[in-house]
Design a protein around this motif. Structure first.
Motif, mmCIF file in Angstrom:
data_model
loop_
_atom_site.group_PDB
_atom_site.id
_atom_site.type_symbol
_atom_site.label_atom_id
_atom_site.label_comp_id
_atom_site.label_asym_id
_atom_site.label_seq_id
_atom_site.Cartn_x
_atom_site.Cartn_y
_atom_site.Cartn_z
ATOM 1 N N GLU A 285 -2.708 -0.218 3.266
ATOM 2 C CA GLU A 285 -1.946 -0.366 2.017
ATOM 3 C C GLU A 285 -1.006 0.812 1.812
ATOM 4 N N ALA A 286 -1.480 2.015 2.148
ATOM 5 C CA ALA A 286 -0.677 3.218 1.935
ATOM 6 C C ALA A 286 0.582 3.216 2.801
ATOM 7 N N VAL A 287 0.435 2.905 4.095
ATOM 8 C CA VAL A 287 1.615 2.943 4.965
ATOM 9 C C VAL A 287 2.574 1.794 4.647
ATOM 10 N N ARG A 288 2.025 0.682 4.146
ATOM 11 C CA ARG A 288 2.905 -0.422 3.739
ATOM 12 C C ARG A 288 3.789 0.018 2.570
ATOM 13 N N GLU A 289 3.219 0.822 1.674
ATOM 14 C CA GLU A 289 4.002 1.340 0.556
ATOM 15 C C GLU A 289 5.049 2.339 1.045
ATOM 16 N N VAL A 290 4.662 3.197 1.994
ATOM 17 C CA VAL A 290 5.610 4.171 2.548
ATOM 18 C C VAL A 290 6.761 3.451 3.244
ATOM 19 N N GLU A 291 6.463 2.334 3.902
ATOM 20 C CA GLU A 291 7.497 1.575 4.596
ATOM 21 C C GLU A 291 8.591 1.105 3.648
ATOM 22 N N ARG A 292 8.232 0.812 2.393
ATOM 23 C CA ARG A 292 9.230 0.366 1.406
ATOM 24 C C ARG A 292 10.318 1.406 1.188
ATOM 25 N N TYR A 293 9.951 2.676 1.294
ATOM 26 C CA TYR A 293 10.879 3.761 0.965
ATOM 27 C C TYR A 293 11.570 4.363 2.183
#
Length: 347
Positions: A285-293
């Motif tokens: 979940e964390a890296v998926r959020e980082v991918e957005r930015y």
């Protein structure tokens, strides 16, 4: 309502005609009837635009109410100038009604009459990793997160936003007579003067967090004509009411708002300060959020790594900081395959 007699641009006329259509829907006072008569008579462009608004707004009920434009009989002792004014108003009204009849006939035969161009919808868009803050013409403040796009259309009777993708925080300027409506992911979120956050997830579900006041939420009608034409959105009485400190996530299951703690709200809104806060989320979940930015894709070479729980503060877009923290705290190795691809390994 102040007298509307000025001659101006098409956009000014559009706003004035929109106000008159809205007033006709609600019913006019005697003073407003007189003002509408004068406005319709002062210039032929006003007459054509009034008809155009009735068509664009689908306000067929207003057509029956245009009888307010019929001039009152002049006194028998009136002067020649009074009779001339009477005839001038009567002629202008005849032109308005003639145009309306012509439009009805053209509509039935599929031939559209000439119309006046209405103001275009404005769009705001952010690139990956970008944030923008805009103050709209009514004072409403919108903050767009990374990779977001929103359309804005204001008329005399409605304030409309269409979130096409991404995430937005809206601080609504209070106008009780003109609610602000946001279309997002098949739902309509409506508020008079409050603050809320909407995110469209990759699965097209929306996550709504209300931080001030209350909002109403209903499903978007099958037709988007009302929104595209700038019409006032009226939600049914059954629309859900979401209060400050609550979150609503749409989906196939029953949509029920749940309360959020102050800490949870801070986490969800940290993006406005360019921060990401993780409080025990999985690494997936964390890296998926980082991918957005960042636009960087993280590839797990070990599926077990996805279940690692992550906590901490990170600067949005700081890939190097995240990788360093993973190596130091979880012994997770990484390899940069390219500028936009990173492999993650377990030790």
């Amino acid at each position: 309502m102040s007298k509307v007699h000025r001659l101006g641009s098409d956009e000014e006329r559009y706003d004035e005609a929109s106000l008159w259509i809205a007033r006709l829907s609600e019913g006019l006072t005697r003073e407003e009837e007189a003002e509408l008569q004068a406005w319709a008579a002062i210039d032929p462009a006003n007459q054509a635009l009034l008809e155009n608004m009735a068509r664009l707004w689908d306000k067929m009920d207003c057509l029956g109410r245009l009888s307010v434009l019929e001039p009152q009989p002049a006194a028998a002792t009136g002067s020649g100038r009074g009779r001339s004014a009477y005839l001038a108003v009567a002629a202008s009204v005849f032109l308005v009604l003639s145009v309306l009849v012509f439009w009805n006939a053209s509509f039935d035969t599929g031939i559209a009459p000439q119309t006046v161009q209405r103001p275009a919808e404005s769009f705001y868009e952010t690139a990956v990793g970008e944030r923008q803050v805009h103050v709209l013409e009514d004072g409403t403040r919108i903050t767009l997160n990374t990779g977001s796009r929103i359309g804005v259309r204001f008329t005399g009777g409605a304030r409309l936003l269409h979130l096409e993708s991404g995430e937005v925080h809206v601080q609504v300027a209070k106008e009780p007579q003109r609610p602000l409506s946001v279309l997002a992911g098949g739902h309509i979120v409506q508020a008079v003067g409050t603050a809320f956050n909407i995110e469209i997830r990759p699965d097209r579900q929306i996550e709504l967090v209300v931080t001030e006041g209350t909002v109403r939420v209903g499903e978007q009608p099958e037709s988007t004509d009302t929104l595209r034409k700038g019409l006032k959105v009226v939600l049914p009485s059954s629309a859900a009411i979401i209060m400050a400190g609550q979150e609503l996530v749409t989906g196939p299951e029953a949509e029920v708002a749940r309360p959020l703690s102050e800490a949870e709200i801070q986490v969800k809104l940290a993006w406005r300060e360019g921060r990401l806060i993780f409080r025990g989320e999985s690494l997936a979940e964390a890296v998926r959020e980082v991918e957005r930015y960042t636009g960087v894709e993280f590839v797990f070479m070990d599926e077990n790594l996805k279940r690692v729980r992550v906590s901490g503060f990170f600067k949005a877009g700081d890939v190097e900081g995240l990788l360093a923290a993973l190596k130091q705290n979880f012994d997770i190795e990484f390899q940069r395959v390219s500028e936009h691809s990173v492999l993650l390994y377990g030790t």
